[in-house]
Design a protein around this motif. Structure first.
Motif, PDB file in Angstrom:
ATOM      1  N   ALA A  95       0.548  -1.146  -0.031  1.00 12.34           N
ATOM      2  CA  ALA A  95      -0.036   0.025   0.099  1.00 12.34           C
ATOM      3  C   ALA A  95       0.977   1.367   0.115  1.00 12.34           C
ATOM      4  O   ALA A  95       2.076   1.381   0.389  1.00 12.34           O
ATOM      5  CB  ALA A  95      -0.853   0.058   1.145  1.00 12.34           C
ATOM      6  N   THR A  96       0.245   2.320  -0.534  1.00 13.78           N
ATOM      7  CA  THR A  96       1.010   3.590  -0.245  1.00 13.78           C
ATOM      8  C   THR A  96       0.597   4.229   1.115  1.00 13.78           C
ATOM      9  O   THR A  96      -0.238   3.673   1.760  1.00 13.78           O
ATOM     10  CB  THR A  96       0.089   4.637  -1.574  1.00 13.78           C
ATOM     11  N   PRO A  97       1.125   5.350   1.216  1.00 15.82           N
ATOM     12  CA  PRO A  97       0.754   5.827   2.810  1.00 15.82           C
ATOM     13  C   PRO A  97      -0.623   5.963   2.729  1.00 15.82           C
ATOM     14  O   PRO A  97      -0.798   6.219   4.097  1.00 15.82           O
ATOM     15  CB  PRO A  97       1.657   7.164   2.659  1.00 15.82           C
ATOM     16  N   THR A  98      -1.495   6.352   1.860  1.00 17.35           N
ATOM     17  CA  THR A  98      -2.882   6.594   2.097  1.00 17.35           C
ATOM     18  C   THR A  98      -3.657   5.239   2.258  1.00 17.35           C
ATOM     19  O   THR A  98      -4.795   5.327   2.393  1.00 17.35           O
ATOM     20  CB  THR A  98      -3.486   7.227   0.749  1.00 17.35           C
ATOM     21  N   GLY A  99      -2.667   4.150   2.044  1.00 16.26           N
ATOM     22  CA  GLY A  99      -3.446   2.939   2.031  1.00 16.26           C
ATOM     23  C   GLY A  99      -4.067   2.334   1.090  1.00 16.26           C
ATOM     24  O   GLY A  99      -4.918   1.369   1.216  1.00 16.26           O
ATOM     25  N   HIS A 100      -3.549   2.689  -0.184  1.00 16.68           N
ATOM     26  CA  HIS A 100      -4.221   2.472  -1.511  1.00 16.68           C
ATOM     27  C   HIS A 100      -3.253   1.998  -2.345  1.00 16.68           C
ATOM     28  O   HIS A 100      -2.097   2.531  -2.394  1.00 16.68           O
ATOM     29  CB  HIS A 100      -5.007   3.266  -2.099  1.00 16.68           C
ATOM     30  N   ARG A 101      -3.255   0.731  -3.031  1.00 14.73           N
ATOM     31  CA  ARG A 101      -2.161   0.413  -3.873  1.00 14.73           C
ATOM     32  C   ARG A 101      -2.508   1.447  -5.236  1.00 14.73           C
ATOM     33  O   ARG A 101      -3.469   1.824  -5.456  1.00 14.73           O
ATOM     34  CB  ARG A 101      -2.400  -1.248  -4.558  1.00 14.73           C
ATOM     35  N   PRO A 102      -1.527   1.395  -5.841  1.00  8.34           N
ATOM     36  CA  PRO A 102      -1.677   2.446  -7.178  1.00  8.34           C
ATOM     37  C   PRO A 102      -2.533   1.783  -8.078  1.00  8.34           C
ATOM     38  O   PRO A 102      -3.349   2.831  -8.627  1.00  8.34           O
ATOM     39  CB  PRO A 102      -0.047   2.299  -7.533  1.00  8.34           C
ATOM     40  N   ALA A 103      -2.726   0.832  -8.117  1.00 12.29           N
ATOM     41  CA  ALA A 103      -4.122   0.279  -9.084  1.00 12.29           C
ATOM     42  C   ALA A 103      -5.083   0.546  -8.551  1.00 12.29           C
ATOM     43  O   ALA A 103      -6.259   0.577  -9.323  1.00 12.29           O
ATOM     44  CB  ALA A 103      -3.777  -1.381  -9.326  1.00 12.29           C
ATOM     45  N   ASP A 104      -5.272   0.690  -7.380  1.00 12.79           N
ATOM     46  CA  ASP A 104      -6.678   1.206  -6.934  1.00 12.79           C
ATOM     47  C   ASP A 104      -6.948   2.609  -6.803  1.00 12.79           C
ATOM     48  O   ASP A 104      -8.078   3.052  -6.650  1.00 12.79           O
ATOM     49  CB  ASP A 104      -6.695   0.752  -5.268  1.00 12.79           C
ATOM     50  N   ARG A 105      -6.012   3.400  -7.229  1.00 16.21           N
ATOM     51  CA  ARG A 105      -6.107   4.789  -7.010  1.00 16.21           C
ATOM     52  C   ARG A 105      -7.430   5.414  -7.655  1.00 16.21           C
ATOM     53  O   ARG A 105      -8.044   6.101  -7.392  1.00 16.21           O
ATOM     54  CB  ARG A 105      -5.106   5.613  -7.391  1.00 16.21           C
ATOM     55  N   PRO A 106      -7.533   4.962  -9.054  1.00 15.10           N
ATOM     56  CA  PRO A 106      -8.815   5.557  -9.764  1.00 15.10           C
ATOM     57  C   PRO A 106     -10.118   5.100  -9.216  1.00 15.10           C
ATOM     58  O   PRO A 106     -11.030   6.034  -9.120  1.00 15.10           O
ATOM     59  CB  PRO A 106      -8.545   5.000 -11.079  1.00 15.10           C
ATOM     60  N   GLN A 107     -10.167   3.803  -8.684  1.00 19.10           N
ATOM     61  CA  GLN A 107     -11.416   3.445  -7.911  1.00 19.10           C
ATOM     62  C   GLN A 107     -11.611   4.161  -6.494  1.00 19.10           C
ATOM     63  O   GLN A 107     -12.742   4.599  -6.139  1.00 19.10           O
ATOM     64  CB  GLN A 107     -11.477   1.970  -7.728  1.00 19.10           C
ATOM     65  N   ALA A 108     -10.352   4.393  -5.939  1.00 19.05           N
ATOM     66  CA  ALA A 108     -10.686   5.105  -4.491  1.00 19.05           C
ATOM     67  C   ALA A 108     -11.072   6.516  -4.835  1.00 19.05           C
ATOM     68  O   ALA A 108     -11.932   6.902  -4.188  1.00 19.05           O
ATOM     69  CB  ALA A 108      -9.227   5.074  -3.871  1.00 19.05           C
ATOM     70  N   ILE A 109     -10.386   7.210  -5.863  1.00 17.68           N
ATOM     71  CA  ILE A 109     -10.956   8.568  -6.001  1.00 17.68           C
ATOM     72  C   ILE A 109     -12.282   8.516  -6.458  1.00 17.68           C
ATOM     73  O   ILE A 109     -13.308   9.522  -5.788  1.00 17.68           O
ATOM     74  CB  ILE A 109     -10.098   9.111  -7.157  1.00 17.68           C
ATOM     75  N   ALA A 110     -12.956   7.607  -7.314  1.00 14.57           N
ATOM     76  CA  ALA A 110     -14.416   7.670  -7.555  1.00 14.57           C
ATOM     77  C   ALA A 110     -15.282   7.344  -6.303  1.00 14.57           C
ATOM     78  O   ALA A 110     -16.140   7.889  -6.115  1.00 14.57           O
ATOM     79  CB  ALA A 110     -14.683   6.488  -8.819  1.00 14.57           C
ATOM     80  N   ASP A 111     -14.675   6.398  -5.667  1.00 15.26           N
ATOM     81  CA  ASP A 111     -15.588   6.143  -4.327  1.00 15.26           C
ATOM     82  C   ASP A 111     -15.504   7.439  -3.380  1.00 15.26           C
ATOM     83  O   ASP A 111     -16.574   7.589  -2.779  1.00 15.26           O
ATOM     84  CB  ASP A 111     -14.811   5.054  -3.490  1.00 15.26           C
ATOM     85  N   ILE A 112     -14.347   8.008  -3.349  1.00 20.32           N
ATOM     86  CA  ILE A 112     -14.278   9.456  -2.410  1.00 20.32           C
ATOM     87  C   ILE A 112     -15.445  10.339  -2.854  1.00 20.32           C
ATOM     88  O   ILE A 112     -16.181  10.925  -2.281  1.00 20.32           O
ATOM     89  CB  ILE A 112     -12.665   9.924  -2.167  1.00 20.32           C
TER      90      ILE A 112
END
Length: 75
Positions: free
Chosen positions: A18-35
């Protein structure tokens, strides 16, 4: 709900890569959409306005970059 369980409920998922924000780089677009969905559906308009005003006034200082990207999606 106890204080301990409430704290656990808001902690991010963390993987070993995980990155410091708790998300793997591949999860970033989905994390942004979820936020973005979370802010749009669950935050009161007043709260969204206050967040946007803070971001504008402080040029995003102190706000997680994924949250800033999510806010761009909402505009």
């Amino acid at each position: 709900m106890t204080a301990g369980s409430a704290r656990h409920a808001i902690e991010p998922r963390v993987s070993t890569k995980a990155t410091p924000t708790g998300h793997r780089p591949a999860d970033r677009p989905q994390a942004i959409a979820d936020i973005a969905v979370h802010i749009q559906r669950l935050w009161e308009p007043r709260m969204r306005r206050q967040l946007l005003a803070h971001v504008e006034e402080h040029r995003g200082d102190g706000i997680d970059p994924m949250v800033l990207d999510a806010l761009r999606q909402l505009r």
